[in-house]
Design a protein around this motif. Structure first.
Motif, PDB file in Angstrom:
ATOM      1  N   UNK A   1      -6.255  21.547  17.961  1.00  0.00           N
ATOM      2  CA  UNK A   1      -7.440  21.551  17.097  1.00  0.00           C
ATOM      3  C   UNK A   1      -8.685  21.955  17.885  1.00  0.00           C
ATOM      4  N   UNK A   2      -8.866  21.381  19.058  1.00  0.00           N
ATOM      5  CA  UNK A   2     -10.059  21.650  19.863  1.00  0.00           C
ATOM      6  C   UNK A   2     -10.045  23.055  20.458  1.00  0.00           C
ATOM      7  N   UNK A   3      -8.892  23.629  20.687  1.00  0.00           N
ATOM      8  CA  UNK A   3      -8.822  24.942  21.324  1.00  0.00           C
ATOM      9  C   UNK A   3      -9.014  26.078  20.322  1.00  0.00           C
ATOM     10  N   UNK A   4      -9.009  25.771  19.054  1.00  0.00           N
ATOM     11  CA  UNK A   4      -9.165  26.804  18.033  1.00  0.00           C
ATOM     12  C   UNK A   4     -10.638  27.192  17.926  1.00  0.00           C
ATOM     13  N   UNK A   5     -10.940  28.448  18.247  1.00  0.00           N
ATOM     14  CA  UNK A   5     -12.333  28.895  18.211  1.00  0.00           C
ATOM     15  C   UNK A   5     -12.808  29.154  16.783  1.00  0.00           C
ATOM     16  N   UNK A   6     -11.898  29.271  15.863  1.00  0.00           N
ATOM     17  CA  UNK A   6     -12.289  29.570  14.487  1.00  0.00           C
ATOM     18  C   UNK A   6     -12.162  28.355  13.569  1.00  0.00           C
ATOM     19  N   UNK A   7     -12.080  27.148  14.131  1.00  0.00           N
ATOM     20  CA  UNK A   7     -11.811  25.977  13.299  1.00  0.00           C
ATOM     21  C   UNK A   7     -12.910  25.712  12.281  1.00  0.00           C
ATOM     22  N   UNK A   8     -14.170  26.011  12.614  1.00  0.00           N
ATOM     23  CA  UNK A   8     -15.255  25.787  11.668  1.00  0.00           C
ATOM     24  C   UNK A   8     -15.094  26.714  10.463  1.00  0.00           C
ATOM     25  N   UNK A   9     -14.822  27.982  10.731  1.00  0.00           N
ATOM     26  CA  UNK A   9     -14.630  28.938   9.632  1.00  0.00           C
ATOM     27  C   UNK A   9     -13.382  28.605   8.822  1.00  0.00           C
ATOM     28  N   UNK A  10     -12.338  28.161   9.498  1.00  0.00           N
ATOM     29  CA  UNK A  10     -11.118  27.767   8.783  1.00  0.00           C
ATOM     30  C   UNK A  10     -11.405  26.581   7.860  1.00  0.00           C
ATOM     31  N   UNK A  11     -12.182  25.629   8.360  1.00  0.00           N
ATOM     32  CA  UNK A  11     -12.513  24.457   7.547  1.00  0.00           C
ATOM     33  C   UNK A  11     -13.391  24.835   6.354  1.00  0.00           C
ATOM     34  N   UNK A  12     -14.351  25.718   6.566  1.00  0.00           N
ATOM     35  CA  UNK A  12     -15.213  26.149   5.469  1.00  0.00           C
ATOM     36  C   UNK A  12     -14.419  26.914   4.404  1.00  0.00           C
ATOM     37  N   UNK A  13     -13.460  27.718   4.839  1.00  0.00           N
ATOM     38  CA  UNK A  13     -12.654  28.470   3.884  1.00  0.00           C
ATOM     39  C   UNK A  13     -11.725  27.560   3.085  1.00  0.00           C
ATOM     40  N   UNK A  14     -11.278  26.484   3.695  1.00  0.00           N
ATOM     41  CA  UNK A  14     -10.319  25.616   3.011  1.00  0.00           C
ATOM     42  C   UNK A  14     -10.979  24.489   2.222  1.00  0.00           C
ATOM     43  N   UNK A  15     -12.307  24.399   2.239  1.00  0.00           N
ATOM     44  CA  UNK A  15     -12.979  23.272   1.582  1.00  0.00           C
ATOM     45  C   UNK A  15     -12.723  23.239   0.075  1.00  0.00           C
ATOM     46  N   UNK A  16     -12.603  24.404  -0.555  1.00  0.00           N
ATOM     47  CA  UNK A  16     -12.380  24.423  -1.998  1.00  0.00           C
ATOM     48  C   UNK A  16     -10.982  23.954  -2.387  1.00  0.00           C
ATOM     49  N   UNK A  17     -10.083  23.889  -1.417  1.00  0.00           N
ATOM     50  CA  UNK A  17      -8.721  23.437  -1.693  1.00  0.00           C
ATOM     51  C   UNK A  17      -8.515  21.981  -1.265  1.00  0.00           C
ATOM     52  N   UNK A  18      -9.589  21.348  -0.817  1.00  0.00           N
ATOM     53  CA  UNK A  18      -9.523  19.960  -0.381  1.00  0.00           C
ATOM     54  C   UNK A  18      -9.184  19.050  -1.555  1.00  0.00           C
ATOM     55  N   UNK A  19      -8.355  18.050  -1.304  1.00  0.00           N
ATOM     56  CA  UNK A  19      -8.011  17.091  -2.349  1.00  0.00           C
ATOM     57  C   UNK A  19      -9.228  16.335  -2.840  1.00  0.00           C
ATOM     58  N   UNK A  20     -10.147  16.011  -1.938  1.00  0.00           N
ATOM     59  CA  UNK A  20     -11.365  15.297  -2.322  1.00  0.00           C
ATOM     60  C   UNK A  20     -12.197  16.161  -3.260  1.00  0.00           C
ATOM     61  N   UNK A  21     -12.395  17.416  -2.895  1.00  0.00           N
ATOM     62  CA  UNK A  21     -13.181  18.319  -3.730  1.00  0.00           C
ATOM     63  C   UNK A  21     -12.498  18.538  -5.076  1.00  0.00           C
ATOM     64  N   UNK A  22     -11.198  18.673  -5.061  1.00  0.00           N
ATOM     65  CA  UNK A  22     -10.465  18.889  -6.318  1.00  0.00           C
ATOM     66  C   UNK A  22     -10.611  17.691  -7.251  1.00  0.00           C
ATOM     67  N   UNK A  23     -10.614  16.489  -6.698  1.00  0.00           N
ATOM     68  CA  UNK A  23     -10.742  15.304  -7.538  1.00  0.00           C
ATOM     69  C   UNK A  23     -12.180  15.078  -7.997  1.00  0.00           C
ATOM     70  N   UNK A  24     -13.138  15.480  -7.181  1.00  0.00           N
ATOM     71  CA  UNK A  24     -14.551  15.250  -7.520  1.00  0.00           C
ATOM     72  C   UNK A  24     -15.241  16.483  -8.084  1.00  0.00           C
ATOM     73  N   UNK A  25     -14.489  17.510  -8.414  1.00  0.00           N
ATOM     74  CA  UNK A  25     -15.074  18.765  -8.891  1.00  0.00           C
ATOM     75  C   UNK A  25     -16.057  18.572 -10.051  1.00  0.00           C
TER      76      UNK A  25
ATOM     77  N   UNK B   1     -17.946  15.978 -10.897  1.00  0.00           N
ATOM     78  CA  UNK B   1     -19.156  15.314 -10.423  1.00  0.00           C
ATOM     79  C   UNK B   1     -19.961  16.234  -9.503  1.00  0.00           C
ATOM     80  N   UNK B   2     -19.274  16.944  -8.614  1.00  0.00           N
ATOM     81  CA  UNK B   2     -19.947  17.864  -7.700  1.00  0.00           C
ATOM     82  C   UNK B   2     -20.606  18.997  -8.482  1.00  0.00           C
ATOM     83  N   UNK B   3     -19.961  19.473  -9.526  1.00  0.00           N
ATOM     84  CA  UNK B   3     -20.528  20.546 -10.346  1.00  0.00           C
ATOM     85  C   UNK B   3     -21.812  20.091 -11.027  1.00  0.00           C
ATOM     86  N   UNK B   4     -21.823  18.876 -11.559  1.00  0.00           N
ATOM     87  CA  UNK B   4     -23.023  18.354 -12.213  1.00  0.00           C
ATOM     88  C   UNK B   4     -24.159  18.211 -11.202  1.00  0.00           C
ATOM     89  N   UNK B   5     -23.878  17.645 -10.040  1.00  0.00           N
ATOM     90  CA  UNK B   5     -24.909  17.461  -9.014  1.00  0.00           C
ATOM     91  C   UNK B   5     -25.436  18.819  -8.541  1.00  0.00           C
TER      92      UNK B   5
END
Length: 93
Positions: A56-80, A82-86
């Motif tokens: 995990x620490x050696x991956x130089x692209x981990x920030x971009x990978x995390x940003x790209x995968x945020x829309x597929x996060x279980x938390x985001x999917x469950x709170x979509x 509420x997040x849309x309203x806010x």
């Protein structure tokens, strides 16, 4: 009667009884299916070992990978909703 032991001296729980608010049974009844967060639970890794951390620490692209995968996060999917309203209110303000 009703001593917590299911030894036959208390009435059995009726299947037609309403499930407790906030329970998995209530969410399943409301949605008509088991919520995504519960169905995906079996795929979650429960142990994060040293080798996982090094990779995990050696991956130089981990920030971009995390940003790209945020829309597929279980938390985001469950709170979509509420997040849309806010986000909509924040956009309007």
């Amino acid at each position: 009667k009703g001593n917590g032991n299911n030894d036959g001296d208390s009435e059995p729980i009726s299947e037609s009884a309403d499930p407790r608010e906030g329970s998995l049974a209530a969410a399943t009844k409301k949605l008509g299916k088991v919520p995504y967060g519960e169905t995906s639970r079996k795929y979650r890794r429960t142990v994060f070992r040293h080798n996982d951390w090094v990779e995990h620490r050696s991956s130089s692209s981990r920030i971009f990978d995390n940003l790209q995968s945020i829309l597929f996060s279980g938390v985001v999917r469950q709170l979509r909703p509420q997040v849309t309203v806010v986000a909509a209110v924040a956009y309007l303000v």
